[in-house]
Write a protein that holds these residues in place. Structure first.
Motif, PDB file in Angstrom:
ATOM      1  N   ASP A 147      -7.090  -2.249  14.149  1.00  0.00           N
ATOM      2  CA  ASP A 147      -7.576  -1.840  12.832  1.00  0.00           C
ATOM      3  C   ASP A 147      -6.439  -1.428  11.905  1.00  0.00           C
ATOM      4  O   ASP A 147      -6.481  -1.687  10.693  1.00  0.00           O
ATOM      5  CB  ASP A 147      -8.566  -0.679  12.963  1.00  0.00           C
ATOM      6  CG  ASP A 147      -9.878  -1.108  13.610  1.00  0.00           C
ATOM      7  OD1 ASP A 147     -10.166  -2.319  13.589  1.00  0.00           O
ATOM      8  OD2 ASP A 147     -10.605  -0.240  14.129  1.00  0.00           O
ATOM      9  N   LYS A 148      -5.418  -0.803  12.444  1.00  0.00           N
ATOM     10  CA  LYS A 148      -4.321  -0.307  11.592  1.00  0.00           C
ATOM     11  C   LYS A 148      -3.403  -1.426  11.111  1.00  0.00           C
ATOM     12  O   LYS A 148      -2.582  -1.199  10.221  1.00  0.00           O
ATOM     13  CB  LYS A 148      -3.508   0.753  12.348  1.00  0.00           C
ATOM     14  CG  LYS A 148      -4.292   2.036  12.636  1.00  0.00           C
ATOM     15  CD  LYS A 148      -3.391   3.110  13.228  1.00  0.00           C
ATOM     16  CE  LYS A 148      -4.154   4.393  13.523  1.00  0.00           C
ATOM     17  NZ  LYS A 148      -4.994   4.305  14.708  1.00  0.00           N
ATOM     18  N   THR A 149      -3.537  -2.617  11.669  1.00  0.00           N
ATOM     19  CA  THR A 149      -2.723  -3.737  11.180  1.00  0.00           C
ATOM     20  C   THR A 149      -3.225  -4.251   9.836  1.00  0.00           C
ATOM     21  O   THR A 149      -2.568  -5.079   9.205  1.00  0.00           O
ATOM     22  CB  THR A 149      -2.717  -4.900  12.194  1.00  0.00           C
ATOM     23  OG1 THR A 149      -4.056  -5.385  12.373  1.00  0.00           O
ATOM     24  CG2 THR A 149      -2.154  -4.446  13.538  1.00  0.00           C
ATOM     25  N   ASP A 150      -4.382  -3.755   9.386  1.00  0.00           N
ATOM     26  CA  ASP A 150      -4.943  -4.195   8.103  1.00  0.00           C
ATOM     27  C   ASP A 150      -4.319  -3.473   6.913  1.00  0.00           C
ATOM     28  O   ASP A 150      -4.666  -3.760   5.766  1.00  0.00           O
ATOM     29  CB  ASP A 150      -6.461  -3.956   8.075  1.00  0.00           C
ATOM     30  CG  ASP A 150      -7.203  -4.840   9.072  1.00  0.00           C
ATOM     31  OD1 ASP A 150      -6.673  -5.911   9.397  1.00  0.00           O
ATOM     32  OD2 ASP A 150      -8.300  -4.450   9.513  1.00  0.00           O
ATOM     33  N   TYR A 151      -3.414  -2.526   7.175  1.00  0.00           N
ATOM     34  CA  TYR A 151      -2.827  -1.721   6.110  1.00  0.00           C
ATOM     35  C   TYR A 151      -1.377  -2.117   5.850  1.00  0.00           C
ATOM     36  O   TYR A 151      -0.695  -2.629   6.736  1.00  0.00           O
ATOM     37  CB  TYR A 151      -2.879  -0.229   6.479  1.00  0.00           C
ATOM     38  CG  TYR A 151      -4.284   0.313   6.620  1.00  0.00           C
ATOM     39  CD1 TYR A 151      -4.897   0.991   5.561  1.00  0.00           C
ATOM     40  CD2 TYR A 151      -4.992   0.148   7.802  1.00  0.00           C
ATOM     41  CE1 TYR A 151      -6.182   1.487   5.693  1.00  0.00           C
ATOM     42  CE2 TYR A 151      -6.284   0.641   7.935  1.00  0.00           C
ATOM     43  CZ  TYR A 151      -6.869   1.314   6.877  1.00  0.00           C
ATOM     44  OH  TYR A 151      -8.149   1.801   7.006  1.00  0.00           O
ATOM     45  N   GLU A 152      -0.934  -1.846   4.620  1.00  0.00           N
ATOM     46  CA  GLU A 152       0.474  -2.027   4.260  1.00  0.00           C
ATOM     47  C   GLU A 152       1.121  -0.642   4.296  1.00  0.00           C
ATOM     48  O   GLU A 152       0.584   0.312   3.734  1.00  0.00           O
ATOM     49  CB  GLU A 152       0.621  -2.644   2.865  1.00  0.00           C
ATOM     50  CG  GLU A 152      -0.382  -3.751   2.545  1.00  0.00           C
ATOM     51  CD  GLU A 152      -0.521  -4.784   3.634  1.00  0.00           C
ATOM     52  OE1 GLU A 152       0.500  -5.110   4.256  1.00  0.00           O
ATOM     53  OE2 GLU A 152      -1.639  -5.251   3.872  1.00  0.00           O
ATOM     54  N   TRP A 153       2.299  -0.541   4.913  1.00  0.00           N
ATOM     55  CA  TRP A 153       2.901   0.750   5.213  1.00  0.00           C
ATOM     56  C   TRP A 153       4.132   1.023   4.369  1.00  0.00           C
ATOM     57  O   TRP A 153       4.882   0.121   4.008  1.00  0.00           O
ATOM     58  CB  TRP A 153       3.262   0.823   6.701  1.00  0.00           C
ATOM     59  CG  TRP A 153       2.050   0.799   7.587  1.00  0.00           C
ATOM     60  CD1 TRP A 153       1.223  -0.264   7.809  1.00  0.00           C
ATOM     61  CD2 TRP A 153       1.513   1.888   8.335  1.00  0.00           C
ATOM     62  NE1 TRP A 153       0.205   0.097   8.662  1.00  0.00           N
ATOM     63  CE2 TRP A 153       0.358   1.408   9.006  1.00  0.00           C
ATOM     64  CE3 TRP A 153       1.905   3.211   8.525  1.00  0.00           C
ATOM     65  CZ2 TRP A 153      -0.406   2.212   9.840  1.00  0.00           C
ATOM     66  CZ3 TRP A 153       1.147   4.009   9.365  1.00  0.00           C
ATOM     67  CH2 TRP A 153       0.000   3.518  10.010  1.00  0.00           C
ATOM     68  N   SER A 154       4.342   2.302   4.082  1.00  0.00           N
ATOM     69  CA  SER A 154       5.480   2.740   3.277  1.00  0.00           C
ATOM     70  C   SER A 154       6.779   2.644   4.067  1.00  0.00           C
ATOM     71  O   SER A 154       6.791   2.736   5.296  1.00  0.00           O
ATOM     72  CB  SER A 154       5.242   4.188   2.832  1.00  0.00           C
ATOM     73  OG  SER A 154       6.433   4.803   2.432  1.00  0.00           O
ATOM     74  N   ASN A 155       7.890   2.504   3.340  1.00  0.00           N
ATOM     75  CA  ASN A 155       9.193   2.528   4.007  1.00  0.00           C
ATOM     76  C   ASN A 155       9.620   3.951   4.368  1.00  0.00           C
ATOM     77  O   ASN A 155      10.738   4.170   4.834  1.00  0.00           O
ATOM     78  CB  ASN A 155      10.265   1.845   3.153  1.00  0.00           C
ATOM     79  CG  ASN A 155      10.473   2.534   1.811  1.00  0.00           C
ATOM     80  OD1 ASN A 155       9.860   3.560   1.508  1.00  0.00           O
ATOM     81  ND2 ASN A 155      11.328   1.959   0.981  1.00  0.00           N
TER      82      ASN A 155
END
Length: 470
Positions: free
Chosen positions: A124-132
């Motif tokens: 499920d968490k692969t659906d998000y874009e993450w901050s640097n």
């Protein structure tokens, strides 16, 4: 303010790439040799031989909306579950939102004071874009279970080292991945890793059950306000947040104290006239008429004249108005305010996340200046009633219209005090307010007791991690 003295060998100073003179950093070198615990029956191994970078740049596509995650502490709970997220697209996104993650990655916040230090990436968490602002790693050591590494990196033991020894900077404290990867952990046998994982998974299942049994505070408040005061949630207005185009006369813009060219700001004032609710059972009163900012005492960073209890933003249970953690301190690394005689603390930074809570005057509480300390006119308003109004779904959604700032949205005390809240009509003795409070609290049950039960389970997990390392 006392003078801090520390001793270190020149050979130790040379271990730091930046040659910084930082006593808390060198104590980890001189006393512990970067080990997460002093002694273990197992050999130690540096994290750089276990964790490898796993960054994947993200390309934005036209007309697509993406879910984004920053290092904001309010985005996650203590178990690393996602609570909040932003929405971005190709035309409108911060430059820091740039990475994709993969299943079984371990994501670690680079910020001191993060609510959770490590997050395990499931599907499920692969659906998000993450901050640097996150470090993203994958486990490439055959003798370490990824889940075991995750639980260790998420532990309070590990988080304390990140916050207390490796962090650098005063305003926004961070730590570098090169320092993190020098930490040494015991090479725990795989059988013990498996046993630890199995036990922790069972306890986390219990924590999940307790969380599901806890009613949603906003839904309870909404239902009680509907039943008792005929105050209904304004979904139509909430939907107008996405307004991109508006027309406004210059003379009308000048009526506000702040000359902001922000569509949602004027949508709020034009559509609501500053009122959170409309009902025949209420009078709408400006907050500024019934609450007043207290003259808070500023405590300068450094040594304190006595011990205080420090309450930071992450110590308040978002949207529940409950203090969940108290930290006894005799030294602070940035200026704080003394809550003193304030009745209620209202966050000006990201107020839509629901960090409002009541002061406990019998304790010497201090906290970040991002809290606005207010006293309440007790003849017209009960502080508990105000807390629930400020935790209502309407307030949390509408206050975002008034927040300014892209990176760190804040509300001004002027705009906050201009909002009109509902007070029951014909309620000179405040019995109707008291009834609203009693019904809400009865339906919420004892959230504090359930919080304590969750905390007890978390401590069991901590003890299991400690025991496995020995």
């Amino acid at each position: 303010m006392g003078l801090n003295i520390f001793k270190s060998k020149f050979s130790s100073l040379s271990h730091d790439f930046d040659l910084r003179l930082d006593s808390k950093f060198y104590s980890k070198i001189n006393e512990d040799d970067f080990k997460v615990i002093n002694k273990s029956q197992y050999p130690f191994i540096e994290l750089r031989h276990i964790l490898f970078p796993s960054y994947e740049d993200f390309d934005y596509k036209e007309d697509e909306v993406y879910k984004s995650l920053s290092t904001n502490a309010e985005n996650f709970d203590e178990e690393g579950n996602i609570l909040n997220y932003g929405e971005v697209n190709k035309e409108n996104h911060p430059d820091r939102i740039k990475y994709k993650v993969k299943e079984k990655d371990i994501v670690i916040s680079s910020l001191k004071g993060a609510k959770v230090s490590a997050i395990f990436i499931d599907k499920d968490k692969t659906d998000y874009e993450w901050s640097n602002g996150f470090y993203i790693f994958k486990n490439q050591h055959q003798k370490f279970r990824t889940l075991y590494l995750y639980y260790l990196l998420r532990s309070r033991l590990f988080k304390a080292i990140l916050d207390d020894n490796l962090s650098r900077g005063i305003g926004i404290s961070v730590y570098y991945d090169r320092d993190l990867l020098r930490l040494k952990i015991p090479l725990v046998p795989e059988t013990i890793q498996d046993e630890t994982i199995e036990s922790i998974v069972k306890i986390e299942s219990e924590i999940s059950k307790i969380k599901k049994s806890m009613p949603n505070t906003q839904e309870v408040i909404e239902r009680v306000l509907e039943e008792e005061l005929s105050c209904f949630y304004n979904q139509e207005l909430i939907d107008k947040r996405k307004t991109q185009v508006f027309s406004k006369k210059t003379s009308e813009i000048s009526r506000r104290k702040f000359l902001r060219l922000d569509p949602k700001y004027y949508v709020f004032w034009d559509k609501t006239k500053g009122k959170l609710f409309e009902s025949e059972k209420i009078n709408c009163v400006k907050l500024g008429r019934i609450i007043k900012l207290t003259k808070d005492k500023i405590l300068k960073k450094g040594d304190l004249d006595k011990e205080y209890i420090l309450i930071d933003k992450e110590d308040v249970d978002s949207k529940n108005g409950i203090i969940v953690n108290e930290n006894q301190v005799d030294k602070i690394d940035s200026d704080k305010i003394l809550f003193g005689e304030a009745d209620i603390l209202i966050p000006k930074l990201r107020p839509y996340l629901g960090g409002t809570f009541l002061n406990q005057k019998e304790k010497d509480l201090i906290g970040t200046p991002e809290f606005l300390p207010y006293s309440v006119d007790g003849n017209k308003l009960l502080k508990e009633y105000l807390k629930y109004i400020l935790l209502s779904k309407d307030f949390l959604n509408l206050v975002s219209y008034l927040s300014s700032g892209k990176e760190h949205p804040r509300i001004s005390s002027y705009d906050l005090e201009s909002i009109e809240i509902p007070l029951p009509i014909s309620d000179e003795k405040l019995t109707k307010q008291k009834r609203v409070i009693d019904i809400i609290e009865k339906r919420l049950g004892d959230l504090n007791e359930k919080r304590k039960l969750i905390e007890n389970h978390r401590m069991k997990i901590e003890n299991m991690i400690h025991q496995s390392l020995k």
